[in-house]
Design a protein around this motif. Structure first.
Motif, PDB file in Angstrom:
ATOM      1  N   ARG B 140       0.834  -1.206   0.000  1.00  0.00           N
ATOM      2  CA  ARG B 140       0.000   0.000   0.000  1.00  0.00           C
ATOM      3  C   ARG B 140       0.866   1.251   0.000  1.00  0.00           C
ATOM      4  NH1 ARG B 140      -4.376   0.742   4.717  1.00  0.00           N
ATOM      5  NH2 ARG B 140      -5.553  -0.701   3.426  1.00  0.00           N
ATOM      6  N   GLU B 143       1.883   1.884  -3.389  1.00  0.00           N
ATOM      7  CA  GLU B 143       0.783   1.859  -4.354  1.00  0.00           C
ATOM      8  C   GLU B 143       0.863   0.668  -5.299  1.00  0.00           C
ATOM      9  OE1 GLU B 143       0.731   5.748  -6.067  1.00  0.00           O
ATOM     10  OE2 GLU B 143       0.082   6.686  -4.193  1.00  0.00           O
ATOM     11  N   ASN B 145      -0.789  -2.910  -6.177  1.00  0.00           N
ATOM     12  CA  ASN B 145      -2.074  -3.563  -5.908  1.00  0.00           C
ATOM     13  C   ASN B 145      -1.979  -5.073  -6.084  1.00  0.00           C
ATOM     14  OD1 ASN B 145      -3.579  -1.152  -5.428  1.00  0.00           O
ATOM     15  ND2 ASN B 145      -3.360  -0.737  -7.616  1.00  0.00           N
ATOM     16  N   LEU B 174      -7.054  -3.619   5.465  1.00  0.00           N
ATOM     17  CA  LEU B 174      -6.239  -4.309   4.468  1.00  0.00           C
ATOM     18  C   LEU B 174      -7.124  -5.313   3.720  1.00  0.00           C
ATOM     19  CD1 LEU B 174      -3.050  -4.844   6.661  1.00  0.00           C
ATOM     20  CD2 LEU B 174      -3.427  -3.078   4.926  1.00  0.00           C
TER      21      LEU B 174
END
Lengths: 326, 288
Positions: B140, B143, B145, B174
Protein backbone atom coordinates in the motif's frame (compact mmCIF):
# COMPACT_ATOMS: atom_id res chain seq x y z
CA UNK A 1 1.29 23.09 22.33
CA UNK A 2 -0.53 22.83 25.58
CA UNK A 3 -4.20 23.54 25.31
CA UNK A 4 -4.82 22.85 28.94
CA UNK A 5 -6.62 25.56 30.76
CA UNK A 6 -6.79 26.26 34.45
CA UNK A 7 -3.43 24.60 34.99
CA UNK A 8 -0.14 26.14 35.93
CA UNK A 9 2.52 26.08 33.21
CA UNK A 10 4.54 23.46 35.08
CA UNK A 11 1.81 20.87 34.52
CA UNK A 12 2.19 18.62 31.54
CA UNK A 13 0.75 15.49 30.05
CA UNK A 14 1.87 12.59 27.93
CA UNK A 15 1.50 14.29 24.59
CA UNK A 16 3.90 17.02 25.69
CA UNK A 17 6.72 14.52 26.13
CA UNK A 18 8.27 15.18 22.77
CA UNK A 19 8.45 18.92 23.35
CA UNK A 20 9.83 18.49 26.83
CA UNK A 21 12.65 16.21 25.76
CA UNK A 22 14.01 17.43 22.45
CA UNK A 23 16.63 14.68 22.30
CA UNK A 24 13.76 12.20 22.06
CA UNK A 25 13.29 13.58 18.59
CA UNK A 26 16.61 12.32 17.27
CA UNK A 27 15.02 9.17 15.94
CA UNK A 28 12.05 10.82 14.23
CA UNK A 29 14.13 13.73 12.92
CA UNK A 30 16.72 11.41 11.44
CA UNK A 31 14.12 9.15 9.87
CA UNK A 32 12.40 12.18 8.36
CA UNK A 33 15.77 13.31 7.04
CA UNK A 34 16.33 9.90 5.42
CA UNK A 35 12.81 9.79 3.99
CA UNK A 36 13.31 13.30 2.62
CA UNK A 37 16.43 12.04 0.88
CA UNK A 38 14.34 9.40 -0.87
CA UNK A 39 14.98 6.32 1.23
CA UNK A 40 11.89 4.08 1.46
CA UNK A 41 11.66 4.53 5.20
CA UNK A 42 8.62 3.34 7.14
CA UNK A 43 8.17 3.59 10.88
CA UNK A 44 5.99 1.85 13.36
CA UNK A 45 5.37 1.70 17.06
CA UNK A 46 3.19 -0.08 19.56
CA UNK A 47 1.25 2.67 21.32
CA UNK A 48 4.35 4.67 22.21
CA UNK A 49 4.58 7.38 19.58
CA UNK A 50 4.97 10.13 22.16
CA UNK A 51 7.36 8.15 24.35
CA UNK A 52 9.75 7.58 21.44
CA UNK A 53 8.98 10.75 19.52
CA UNK A 54 7.89 8.94 16.36
CA UNK A 55 4.79 11.12 16.42
CA UNK A 56 6.91 13.61 14.48
CA UNK A 57 7.53 11.07 11.75
CA UNK A 58 3.84 10.16 11.80
CA UNK A 59 2.99 13.79 11.15
CA UNK A 60 5.60 14.18 8.41
CA UNK A 61 4.89 10.89 6.64
CA UNK A 62 1.47 9.68 7.76
CA UNK A 63 1.23 7.10 4.97
CA UNK A 64 4.50 5.54 5.98
CA UNK A 65 3.78 5.34 9.69
CA UNK A 66 1.99 2.40 11.24
CA UNK A 67 0.40 2.47 14.63
CA UNK A 68 0.31 -1.17 15.72
CA UNK A 69 -1.37 -0.66 19.05
CA UNK A 70 -0.23 -2.79 21.94
CA UNK A 71 0.82 -5.75 19.81
CA UNK A 72 4.59 -5.88 19.67
CA UNK A 73 4.85 -9.36 18.21
CA UNK A 74 2.55 -8.46 15.34
CA UNK A 75 4.58 -5.30 14.79
CA UNK A 76 7.89 -7.12 14.44
CA UNK A 77 6.52 -9.85 12.16
CA UNK A 78 4.68 -7.29 10.05
CA UNK A 79 7.83 -5.16 9.75
CA UNK A 80 9.64 -8.20 8.37
CA UNK A 81 6.86 -8.74 5.84
CA UNK A 82 6.91 -5.07 4.91
CA UNK A 83 10.66 -5.20 4.31
CA UNK A 84 10.16 -7.87 1.63
CA UNK A 85 8.32 -5.28 -0.46
CA UNK A 86 11.31 -2.94 -0.53
CA UNK A 87 10.49 -0.66 2.39
CA UNK A 88 13.03 -0.15 5.20
CA UNK A 89 10.96 -0.39 8.39
CA UNK A 90 12.09 1.12 11.68
CA UNK A 91 9.95 -0.19 14.51
CA UNK A 92 10.31 1.04 18.03
CA UNK A 93 9.02 0.14 21.44
CA UNK A 94 10.36 -0.29 24.95
CA UNK A 95 13.49 -2.44 24.90
CA UNK A 96 12.03 -4.62 27.64
CA UNK A 97 9.32 -5.75 25.23
CA UNK A 98 11.33 -5.72 22.00
CA UNK A 99 14.29 -7.62 23.36
CA UNK A 100 12.32 -10.22 25.28
CA UNK A 101 8.66 -10.45 24.24
CA UNK A 102 9.41 -10.33 20.52
CA UNK A 103 12.68 -12.20 20.65
CA UNK A 104 11.33 -15.13 18.65
CA UNK A 105 9.74 -12.95 15.99
CA UNK A 106 13.05 -11.12 15.65
CA UNK A 107 14.90 -14.39 15.22
CA UNK A 108 12.49 -16.05 12.81
CA UNK A 109 11.06 -13.24 10.74
CA UNK A 110 13.73 -10.55 10.82
CA UNK A 111 17.15 -12.12 11.30
CA UNK A 112 16.69 -15.58 9.84
CA UNK A 113 14.80 -14.12 6.89
CA UNK A 114 17.55 -11.48 6.52
CA UNK A 115 15.11 -8.61 6.25
CA UNK A 116 16.52 -5.09 6.71
CA UNK A 117 14.28 -4.24 9.62
CA UNK A 118 15.63 -1.78 12.18
CA UNK A 119 14.41 -2.61 15.68
CA UNK A 120 14.72 0.22 18.13
CA UNK A 121 14.46 -0.73 21.78
CA UNK A 122 14.21 2.50 23.70
CA UNK A 123 14.10 3.28 27.41
CA UNK A 124 16.55 0.44 27.79
CA UNK A 125 18.51 -0.69 30.83
CA UNK A 126 17.20 0.75 34.06
CA UNK A 127 16.29 4.10 32.56
CA UNK A 128 12.63 3.49 33.36
CA UNK A 129 13.62 3.78 37.00
CA UNK A 130 10.63 3.48 39.26
CA UNK A 131 8.41 1.89 36.61
CA UNK A 132 10.07 -1.29 37.77
CA UNK A 133 11.31 -4.58 36.46
CA UNK A 134 8.63 -5.04 33.81
CA UNK A 135 9.98 -1.89 32.17
CA UNK A 136 13.67 -2.47 32.81
CA UNK A 137 15.67 -4.09 30.03
CA UNK A 138 18.84 -5.63 31.36
CA UNK A 139 18.73 -8.73 29.21
CA UNK A 140 18.20 -7.36 25.69
CA UNK A 141 21.85 -7.29 24.62
CA UNK A 142 22.11 -10.88 25.69
CA UNK A 143 19.05 -12.09 23.78
CA UNK A 144 19.77 -10.07 20.67
CA UNK A 145 23.45 -10.97 20.62
CA UNK A 146 22.59 -14.65 20.49
CA UNK A 147 20.64 -14.21 17.26
CA UNK A 148 22.71 -14.89 14.17
CA UNK A 149 22.93 -12.22 11.47
CA UNK A 150 21.57 -9.52 13.76
CA UNK A 151 23.69 -6.43 14.37
CA UNK A 152 23.41 -5.07 17.91
CA UNK A 153 24.09 -1.39 18.50
CA UNK A 154 24.05 0.62 21.72
CA UNK A 155 24.71 4.31 21.03
CA UNK A 156 26.13 6.47 23.78
CA UNK A 157 24.11 9.60 23.07
CA UNK A 158 21.82 11.31 20.60
CA UNK A 159 24.60 12.50 18.28
CA UNK A 160 26.00 9.02 17.93
CA UNK A 161 22.55 7.53 17.51
CA UNK A 162 21.83 9.98 14.73
CA UNK A 163 25.03 9.14 12.85
CA UNK A 164 24.48 5.41 13.19
CA UNK A 165 20.84 5.75 12.13
CA UNK A 166 21.96 7.59 9.02
CA UNK A 167 24.41 4.80 8.30
CA UNK A 168 21.71 2.20 8.86
CA UNK A 169 19.82 3.34 5.77
CA UNK A 170 22.46 1.66 3.61
CA UNK A 171 23.23 -1.24 5.91
CA UNK A 172 22.23 -4.57 4.43
CA UNK A 173 21.51 -6.50 7.62
CA UNK A 174 18.86 -6.23 10.29
CA UNK A 175 19.83 -4.09 13.29
CA UNK A 176 18.76 -3.92 16.91
CA UNK A 177 19.35 -0.44 18.34
CA UNK A 178 19.32 -0.13 22.09
CA UNK A 179 18.77 3.43 23.21
CA UNK A 180 17.87 5.29 26.36
CA UNK A 181 15.02 7.62 27.15
CA UNK A 182 16.41 10.72 25.54
CA UNK A 183 17.88 12.25 28.68
CA UNK A 184 21.40 10.90 28.17
CA UNK A 185 24.10 13.53 28.65
CA UNK A 186 25.97 14.31 25.46
CA UNK A 187 29.29 12.57 24.88
CA UNK A 188 29.86 13.61 21.30
CA UNK A 189 29.58 16.69 19.17
CA UNK A 190 26.96 16.84 16.47
CA UNK A 191 29.12 15.93 13.50
CA UNK A 192 31.39 13.30 14.92
CA UNK A 193 31.54 10.28 12.63
CA UNK A 194 31.06 6.68 13.62
CA UNK A 195 30.99 3.43 11.76
CA UNK A 196 28.81 0.43 12.56
CA UNK A 197 31.05 -2.39 13.71
CA UNK A 198 34.00 -0.14 14.46
CA UNK A 199 34.64 0.84 18.06
CA UNK A 200 35.26 4.47 18.92
CA UNK A 201 38.63 4.34 20.64
CA UNK A 202 39.13 7.32 22.94
CA UNK A 203 42.51 6.01 24.00
CA UNK A 204 44.28 3.00 25.49
CA UNK A 205 45.54 3.10 29.07
CA UNK A 206 48.51 1.04 30.22
CA UNK A 207 46.86 0.63 33.63
CA UNK A 208 43.27 0.28 32.63
CA UNK A 209 41.08 0.49 29.57
CA UNK A 210 37.36 0.75 30.08
CA UNK A 211 35.16 -0.75 27.40
CA UNK A 212 31.66 0.70 27.69
CA UNK A 213 28.52 1.04 25.65
CA UNK A 214 25.34 3.08 25.71
CA UNK A 215 24.72 5.54 28.54
CA UNK A 216 27.64 4.02 30.48
CA UNK A 217 30.09 5.64 28.06
CA UNK A 218 29.43 9.04 29.63
CA UNK A 219 30.25 7.89 33.15
CA UNK A 220 33.22 5.90 31.91
CA UNK A 221 34.59 8.92 30.10
CA UNK A 222 34.34 11.01 33.26
CA UNK A 223 36.00 8.28 35.27
CA UNK A 224 38.85 7.93 32.78
CA UNK A 225 39.49 11.66 32.87
CA UNK A 226 39.67 11.59 36.67
CA UNK A 227 41.91 8.54 36.75
CA UNK A 228 44.34 10.14 34.33
CA UNK A 229 44.28 13.28 36.43
CA UNK A 230 45.44 11.41 39.51
CA UNK A 231 48.28 9.69 37.74
CA UNK A 232 46.95 6.50 36.27
CA UNK A 233 47.09 5.65 32.59
CA UNK A 234 43.46 5.04 31.72
CA UNK A 235 41.79 4.58 28.35
CA UNK A 236 38.29 4.20 26.97
CA UNK A 237 36.71 2.29 24.16
CA UNK A 238 33.12 3.11 23.22
CA UNK A 239 31.90 -0.23 21.91
CA UNK A 240 28.71 1.12 20.35
CA UNK A 241 28.41 -1.95 18.13
CA UNK A 242 28.30 -4.99 20.36
CA UNK A 243 27.78 -7.32 17.46
CA UNK A 244 29.72 -7.71 15.29
CA UNK A 245 32.21 -6.89 18.02
CA UNK A 246 35.31 -4.96 17.05
CA UNK A 247 37.64 -7.72 18.17
CA UNK A 248 40.74 -5.88 17.00
CA UNK A 249 40.00 -3.00 19.37
CA UNK A 250 39.50 -5.42 22.26
CA UNK A 251 42.73 -7.28 21.49
CA UNK A 252 44.66 -4.05 21.24
CA UNK A 253 43.42 -3.09 24.69
CA UNK A 254 44.14 -6.57 26.07
CA UNK A 255 47.75 -6.27 24.95
CA UNK A 256 48.12 -2.69 26.11
CA UNK A 257 46.46 -2.63 29.52
CA UNK A 258 46.79 -4.40 32.86
CA UNK A 259 43.06 -4.24 33.44
CA UNK A 260 40.05 -4.29 31.17
CA UNK A 261 36.87 -3.03 32.79
CA UNK A 262 33.61 -3.41 30.94
CA UNK A 263 30.75 -1.13 31.89
CA UNK A 264 27.20 -1.55 30.70
CA UNK A 265 23.66 -0.76 31.75
CA UNK A 266 22.81 -4.43 31.45
CA UNK A 267 23.16 -7.70 33.28
CA UNK A 268 26.84 -8.68 33.35
CA UNK A 269 25.68 -12.06 31.99
CA UNK A 270 25.38 -12.11 28.24
CA UNK A 271 26.04 -8.47 27.50
CA UNK A 272 29.09 -6.44 26.52
CA UNK A 273 31.14 -7.86 29.39
CA UNK A 274 30.44 -11.37 28.23
CA UNK A 275 31.29 -10.51 24.64
CA UNK A 276 34.64 -9.08 25.74
CA UNK A 277 35.24 -12.04 28.08
CA UNK A 278 34.73 -14.46 25.19
CA UNK A 279 37.41 -12.72 23.15
CA UNK A 280 39.79 -12.53 26.09
CA UNK A 281 39.31 -16.18 26.99
CA UNK A 282 40.26 -17.26 23.50
CA UNK A 283 43.10 -14.73 23.17
CA UNK A 284 44.98 -14.59 26.46
CA UNK A 285 46.87 -11.34 26.85
CA UNK A 286 48.34 -9.51 29.81
CA UNK A 287 45.11 -7.89 30.94
CA UNK A 288 42.67 -9.25 33.45
CA UNK A 289 38.98 -8.54 33.16
CA UNK A 290 36.35 -7.07 35.43
CA UNK A 291 32.75 -6.90 34.29
CA UNK A 292 30.64 -4.13 35.74
CA UNK A 293 26.95 -3.57 35.28
CA UNK A 294 23.84 -5.05 36.82
CA UNK A 295 25.08 -8.02 38.79
CA UNK A 296 22.52 -10.63 37.70
CA UNK A 297 19.74 -9.18 39.79
CA UNK A 298 16.51 -7.25 39.35
CA UNK A 299 17.22 -3.60 39.88
CA UNK A 300 15.67 -1.55 42.63
CA UNK A 301 13.28 1.19 41.72
CA UNK A 302 13.99 4.89 42.01
CA UNK A 303 14.36 7.86 39.72
CA UNK A 304 16.95 6.83 37.10
CA UNK A 305 19.75 9.19 38.14
CA UNK A 306 19.63 7.81 41.65
CA UNK A 307 19.68 4.27 40.23
CA UNK A 308 22.75 5.06 38.18
CA UNK A 309 24.47 6.26 41.34
CA UNK A 310 23.35 3.22 43.25
CA UNK A 311 24.59 0.79 40.61
CA UNK A 312 27.77 2.82 40.09
CA UNK A 313 27.11 3.55 36.46
CA UNK A 314 27.78 7.28 36.75
CA UNK A 315 31.25 8.88 36.61
CA UNK A 316 31.90 8.62 40.30
CA UNK A 317 30.69 5.04 40.51
CA UNK A 318 32.76 3.84 37.56
CA UNK A 319 35.79 5.56 39.01
CA UNK A 320 35.26 3.78 42.32
CA UNK A 321 35.00 0.42 40.60
CA UNK A 322 38.15 1.15 38.58
CA UNK A 323 40.18 2.42 41.50
CA UNK A 324 39.40 -0.67 43.52
CA UNK A 325 41.05 -2.69 40.76
CA UNK A 326 44.12 -0.53 40.39
CA UNK B 1 -22.50 -14.10 -20.05
CA UNK B 2 -20.21 -16.21 -17.97
CA UNK B 3 -19.29 -15.04 -14.53
CA UNK B 4 -15.67 -15.08 -13.35
CA UNK B 5 -16.74 -17.45 -10.65
CA UNK B 6 -17.90 -20.07 -13.18
CA UNK B 7 -15.37 -22.88 -13.32
CA UNK B 8 -15.49 -24.97 -16.48
CA UNK B 9 -15.27 -28.74 -16.37
CA UNK B 10 -11.91 -28.52 -18.07
CA UNK B 11 -10.63 -26.06 -15.49
CA UNK B 12 -11.92 -28.21 -12.67
CA UNK B 13 -10.26 -31.32 -14.11
CA UNK B 14 -6.98 -29.54 -14.53
CA UNK B 15 -7.02 -28.17 -10.98
CA UNK B 16 -7.96 -31.53 -9.54
CA UNK B 17 -5.09 -33.11 -11.42
CA UNK B 18 -2.73 -30.55 -9.89
CA UNK B 19 -4.07 -31.36 -6.41
CA UNK B 20 -3.49 -35.03 -7.18
CA UNK B 21 0.02 -34.15 -8.31
CA UNK B 22 0.61 -32.37 -4.96
CA UNK B 23 -0.44 -35.50 -3.06
CA UNK B 24 1.65 -37.84 -5.20
CA UNK B 25 4.74 -35.67 -4.95
CA UNK B 26 4.27 -35.39 -1.20
CA UNK B 27 4.35 -39.16 -0.93
CA UNK B 28 7.45 -39.30 -3.12
CA UNK B 29 9.34 -36.63 -1.16
CA UNK B 30 8.47 -38.04 2.23
CA UNK B 31 9.93 -41.35 1.10
CA UNK B 32 13.24 -39.48 0.91
CA UNK B 33 12.94 -37.94 4.37
CA UNK B 34 11.38 -41.05 5.89
CA UNK B 35 9.16 -38.83 8.02
CA UNK B 36 6.75 -36.09 7.09
CA UNK B 37 3.40 -34.35 7.19
CA UNK B 38 1.33 -36.25 4.63
CA UNK B 39 -2.02 -35.51 6.15
CA UNK B 40 -1.35 -31.78 6.61
CA UNK B 41 -0.73 -31.50 2.87
CA UNK B 42 -3.61 -33.73 1.88
CA UNK B 43 -6.06 -31.38 3.58
CA UNK B 44 -4.81 -28.35 1.64
CA UNK B 45 -3.80 -29.85 -1.71
CA UNK B 46 -6.82 -28.25 -3.40
CA UNK B 47 -5.95 -24.90 -1.80
CA UNK B 48 -2.44 -25.03 -3.27
CA UNK B 49 -3.88 -26.01 -6.63
CA UNK B 50 -6.61 -23.38 -6.77
CA UNK B 51 -4.28 -20.58 -5.73
CA UNK B 52 -1.19 -21.32 -7.79
CA UNK B 53 -2.87 -22.68 -10.93
CA UNK B 54 -5.86 -20.39 -11.10
CA UNK B 55 -6.46 -17.57 -8.66
CA UNK B 56 -3.18 -15.82 -7.92
CA UNK B 57 -1.56 -13.31 -10.26
CA UNK B 58 1.92 -14.69 -10.67
CA UNK B 59 4.51 -14.67 -13.42
CA UNK B 60 7.58 -16.62 -14.46
CA UNK B 61 9.58 -14.35 -12.19
CA UNK B 62 9.13 -15.41 -8.57
CA UNK B 63 10.34 -11.95 -7.50
CA UNK B 64 7.93 -9.95 -9.67
CA UNK B 65 7.08 -7.05 -7.32
CA UNK B 66 3.39 -6.98 -8.25
CA UNK B 67 2.77 -10.70 -7.82
CA UNK B 68 0.17 -11.95 -5.41
CA UNK B 69 1.80 -13.39 -2.31
CA UNK B 70 1.19 -16.71 -0.63
CA UNK B 71 2.21 -17.36 2.94
CA UNK B 72 1.45 -20.26 5.16
CA UNK B 73 1.26 -20.36 8.90
CA UNK B 74 1.22 -24.14 8.72
CA UNK B 75 4.71 -24.23 7.27
CA UNK B 76 4.89 -27.97 7.83
CA UNK B 77 2.84 -28.39 4.66
CA UNK B 78 5.78 -27.09 2.62
CA UNK B 79 6.44 -30.56 1.23
CA UNK B 80 3.27 -30.03 -0.79
CA UNK B 81 4.22 -26.51 -1.89
CA UNK B 82 7.71 -27.32 -3.19
CA UNK B 83 6.50 -29.50 -6.09
CA UNK B 84 4.18 -26.68 -7.14
CA UNK B 85 6.97 -24.10 -7.13
CA UNK B 86 9.22 -26.47 -9.10
CA UNK B 87 6.36 -27.17 -11.50
CA UNK B 88 6.00 -23.41 -12.05
CA UNK B 89 9.67 -23.31 -12.99
CA UNK B 90 10.87 -21.30 -9.98
CA UNK B 91 13.67 -23.76 -9.33
CA UNK B 92 14.99 -26.91 -11.02
CA UNK B 93 12.82 -29.98 -10.49
CA UNK B 94 15.81 -32.05 -9.44
CA UNK B 95 16.07 -29.95 -6.29
CA UNK B 96 13.06 -31.95 -5.12
CA UNK B 97 15.19 -35.09 -5.09
CA UNK B 98 17.39 -33.51 -2.43
CA UNK B 99 14.43 -32.91 -0.10
CA UNK B 100 15.69 -32.77 3.53
CA UNK B 101 19.17 -34.09 2.62
CA UNK B 102 22.28 -32.33 3.95
CA UNK B 103 22.44 -28.78 2.63
CA UNK B 104 19.22 -29.02 0.63
CA UNK B 105 17.24 -25.80 0.25
CA UNK B 106 14.11 -27.86 0.82
CA UNK B 107 13.31 -28.85 4.38
CA UNK B 108 10.23 -29.54 6.39
CA UNK B 109 9.46 -25.82 6.51
CA UNK B 110 9.71 -23.28 3.68
CA UNK B 111 12.75 -20.99 3.65
CA UNK B 112 12.53 -17.82 1.57
CA UNK B 113 16.31 -17.39 1.60
CA UNK B 114 16.80 -20.72 -0.09
CA UNK B 115 13.72 -21.47 -2.14
CA UNK B 116 12.69 -19.19 -5.01
CA UNK B 117 8.95 -18.68 -4.94
CA UNK B 118 8.59 -18.86 -1.16
CA UNK B 119 7.22 -15.45 -0.29
CA UNK B 120 7.98 -15.75 3.41
CA UNK B 121 9.63 -18.37 5.58
CA UNK B 122 7.57 -20.12 8.18
CA UNK B 123 7.73 -22.79 10.78
CA UNK B 124 6.88 -20.90 13.92
CA UNK B 125 3.12 -21.11 13.94
CA UNK B 126 1.28 -17.83 14.38
CA UNK B 127 3.58 -15.45 12.53
CA UNK B 128 2.35 -15.71 8.95
CA UNK B 129 -0.72 -13.51 9.16
CA UNK B 130 1.41 -10.75 10.70
CA UNK B 131 3.97 -11.18 7.92
CA UNK B 132 1.14 -10.92 5.40
CA UNK B 133 -0.23 -7.82 7.10
CA UNK B 134 3.19 -6.19 6.78
CA UNK B 135 3.48 -7.18 3.13
CA UNK B 136 0.09 -5.65 2.45
CA UNK B 137 1.10 -2.46 4.28
CA UNK B 138 4.35 -2.26 2.31
CA UNK B 139 2.44 -2.72 -0.93
CA UNK B 140 0.00 0.00 0.00
CA UNK B 141 2.82 2.42 0.86
CA UNK B 142 4.19 1.90 -2.65
CA UNK B 143 0.78 1.86 -4.35
CA UNK B 144 1.19 -1.71 -5.50
CA UNK B 145 -2.07 -3.56 -5.91
CA UNK B 146 -1.39 -7.17 -5.17
CA UNK B 147 -3.27 -9.59 -2.98
CA UNK B 148 -1.83 -11.47 -0.03
CA UNK B 149 -3.14 -14.98 0.58
CA UNK B 150 -2.29 -16.45 3.96
CA UNK B 151 -3.14 -20.05 4.69
CA UNK B 152 -3.48 -20.83 8.36
CA UNK B 153 -3.92 -24.07 10.22
CA UNK B 154 -6.94 -24.44 12.46
CA UNK B 155 -4.72 -25.35 15.41
CA UNK B 156 -2.94 -22.09 14.63
CA UNK B 157 -6.10 -20.26 15.74
CA UNK B 158 -4.88 -20.95 19.28
CA UNK B 159 -1.87 -18.65 18.82
CA UNK B 160 -2.42 -15.19 20.24
CA UNK B 161 -0.41 -13.44 17.55
CA UNK B 162 -2.94 -14.54 14.91
CA UNK B 163 -5.51 -12.36 16.60
CA UNK B 164 -3.13 -9.43 16.93
CA UNK B 165 -2.66 -9.68 13.19
CA UNK B 166 -6.38 -10.13 12.58
CA UNK B 167 -7.34 -7.04 14.54
CA UNK B 168 -4.63 -4.98 12.81
CA UNK B 169 -5.62 -6.10 9.30
CA UNK B 170 -9.18 -4.99 9.98
CA UNK B 171 -8.12 -1.77 11.67
CA UNK B 172 -5.90 -0.82 8.75
CA UNK B 173 -8.58 -1.92 6.24
CA UNK B 174 -6.24 -4.31 4.47
CA UNK B 175 -8.88 -5.60 2.10
CA UNK B 176 -6.23 -7.31 -0.02
CA UNK B 177 -5.36 -9.72 2.79
CA UNK B 178 -7.19 -13.01 2.32
CA UNK B 179 -6.76 -15.59 5.04
CA UNK B 180 -7.64 -19.20 4.35
CA UNK B 181 -8.11 -21.42 7.39
CA UNK B 182 -7.45 -25.07 6.59
CA UNK B 183 -10.10 -26.32 9.00
CA UNK B 184 -9.11 -29.98 8.99
CA UNK B 185 -10.02 -30.43 12.63
CA UNK B 186 -6.79 -31.97 13.87
CA UNK B 187 -3.58 -30.80 15.42
CA UNK B 188 -0.57 -32.74 16.67
CA UNK B 189 -2.06 -33.94 19.93
CA UNK B 190 -5.54 -34.69 18.66
CA UNK B 191 -8.79 -33.04 17.65
CA UNK B 192 -8.55 -29.26 17.69
CA UNK B 193 -11.82 -28.94 19.52
CA UNK B 194 -10.68 -31.37 22.23
CA UNK B 195 -7.30 -29.73 22.69
CA UNK B 196 -8.41 -26.08 22.74
CA UNK B 197 -11.80 -25.37 21.24
CA UNK B 198 -11.82 -22.63 18.62
CA UNK B 199 -15.48 -22.51 17.57
CA UNK B 200 -17.47 -20.51 16.69
CA UNK B 201 -14.64 -19.68 14.32
CA UNK B 202 -16.67 -17.73 11.77
CA UNK B 203 -18.07 -15.51 14.50
CA UNK B 204 -14.60 -14.90 15.87
CA UNK B 205 -13.29 -13.66 12.53
CA UNK B 206 -16.41 -11.56 11.98
CA UNK B 207 -16.05 -10.06 15.43
CA UNK B 208 -12.47 -9.12 14.54
CA UNK B 209 -13.76 -7.16 11.56
CA UNK B 210 -13.32 -9.63 8.72
CA UNK B 211 -15.62 -10.74 5.95
CA UNK B 212 -16.04 -14.48 6.36
CA UNK B 213 -16.90 -17.26 3.92
CA UNK B 214 -17.07 -20.97 4.45
CA UNK B 215 -16.41 -23.51 1.75
CA UNK B 216 -15.73 -27.20 1.24
CA UNK B 217 -11.96 -27.09 0.84
CA UNK B 218 -11.92 -30.21 -1.31
CA UNK B 219 -14.64 -29.07 -3.73
CA UNK B 220 -12.35 -27.51 -6.31
CA UNK B 221 -15.20 -25.73 -8.08
CA UNK B 222 -16.61 -24.15 -4.93
CA UNK B 223 -13.16 -23.34 -3.55
CA UNK B 224 -11.80 -21.78 -6.73
CA UNK B 225 -15.02 -19.92 -7.27
CA UNK B 226 -15.02 -18.25 -3.84
CA UNK B 227 -11.31 -17.44 -4.11
CA UNK B 228 -11.86 -15.81 -7.52
CA UNK B 229 -14.82 -13.91 -6.13
CA UNK B 230 -13.06 -12.47 -3.09
CA UNK B 231 -10.00 -11.59 -5.17
CA UNK B 232 -12.15 -9.76 -7.72
CA UNK B 233 -14.15 -7.88 -5.10
CA UNK B 234 -12.55 -4.43 -5.06
CA UNK B 235 -15.45 -2.89 -3.13
CA UNK B 236 -14.73 -4.80 0.06
CA UNK B 237 -13.20 -2.57 2.71
CA UNK B 238 -12.16 -5.30 5.11
CA UNK B 239 -9.89 -8.30 4.98
CA UNK B 240 -11.47 -11.58 4.11
CA UNK B 241 -11.28 -14.98 5.77
CA UNK B 242 -12.25 -18.19 4.03
CA UNK B 243 -12.80 -21.10 6.34
CA UNK B 244 -12.07 -24.15 4.20
CA UNK B 245 -13.72 -27.22 5.68
CA UNK B 246 -11.24 -29.95 4.96
CA UNK B 247 -10.33 -33.48 5.98
CA UNK B 248 -6.92 -34.13 7.41
CA UNK B 249 -5.30 -36.86 5.32
CA UNK B 250 -7.90 -36.43 2.56
CA UNK B 251 -7.61 -39.20 0.00
CA UNK B 252 -6.09 -41.93 2.14
CA UNK B 253 -8.75 -43.65 4.23
CA UNK B 254 -6.69 -44.60 7.27
CA UNK B 255 -5.22 -41.10 7.50
CA UNK B 256 -8.73 -39.66 7.33
CA UNK B 257 -10.05 -41.88 10.10
CA UNK B 258 -7.16 -42.55 12.48
CA UNK B 259 -5.73 -39.76 14.58
CA UNK B 260 -1.96 -39.57 14.78
CA UNK B 261 -1.10 -39.11 11.12
CA UNK B 262 -0.01 -35.47 11.58
CA UNK B 263 3.49 -36.87 11.30
CA UNK B 264 4.35 -40.26 9.91
CA UNK B 265 6.03 -42.44 7.34
CA UNK B 266 4.81 -44.93 4.78
CA UNK B 267 7.11 -47.76 3.77
CA UNK B 268 7.85 -48.02 0.03
CA UNK B 269 5.16 -50.69 -0.28
CA UNK B 270 2.57 -48.63 1.55
CA UNK B 271 3.62 -45.53 -0.37
CA UNK B 272 2.94 -47.39 -3.60
CA UNK B 273 -0.52 -48.41 -2.36
CA UNK B 274 -1.23 -44.83 -1.32
CA UNK B 275 -0.12 -43.64 -4.75
CA UNK B 276 -2.48 -46.07 -6.43
CA UNK B 277 -5.32 -44.98 -4.15
CA UNK B 278 -4.77 -41.36 -5.13
CA UNK B 279 -4.44 -42.18 -8.82
CA UNK B 280 -7.71 -44.08 -8.61
CA UNK B 281 -9.57 -41.26 -6.89
CA UNK B 282 -12.28 -39.97 -9.17
CA UNK B 283 -11.85 -36.46 -10.54
CA UNK B 284 -14.35 -34.27 -12.38
CA UNK B 285 -15.36 -35.73 -15.74
CA UNK B 286 -14.36 -39.28 -14.84
CA UNK B 287 -17.10 -41.82 -15.35
CA UNK B 288 -19.29 -42.18 -12.27
Amino acid sequence: MNTKTNLTPESWQYRDLNERTPSLSVMADTLIELADQGYPIAAGTADLQHSNGLVKFANAYPDRFVQFGISEQNMVSAAAGMATTGMIPYVATFASFLGLLTCEQIRMDVAYCAQPVRLIGHHTGISMGFYGTSHHATEDISTMRAIADLTVVSPADGAQFRQLLLESANYPEPIYFRIGRGHEPAVYSENEQFQLGKAKVHGMGSDITIIACGMAVHGAKEAVAELNKIGYSAGLIDMHTIKPLDEAAVLEAVNHSRIILTVEEHNILGGLGSAVAEIMAENPGKARLKRHGIMDEYALISPPQRLYQHYKLDGLGVREIAEALL
Amino acid sequence: MSDITDISLQEAQSLEERAQFVRLETIRLIEIAKVGHYSSVFSCAEIFSALYYDVMSISDDPKWPLRDRFLMGKGHAAVGLFPVLADLGYFPKDWLDSYTRLGSPLGDHPDMRKVPGVDFSSGSIGHALSNGVGIAMGGRMQEQNFDVFVMLGDGEMQEGQVWEAAISAANHKLSNVIAIVDRNGYQLDGKVDDIMAIEPLDEKWRAFGWEVHEVDGHDIVALTSILRRVKADKMREKPCCIIAKTVKGKGIDYMETEPGWHLGYLSPEDSEKARQTILNTRISGDPQ
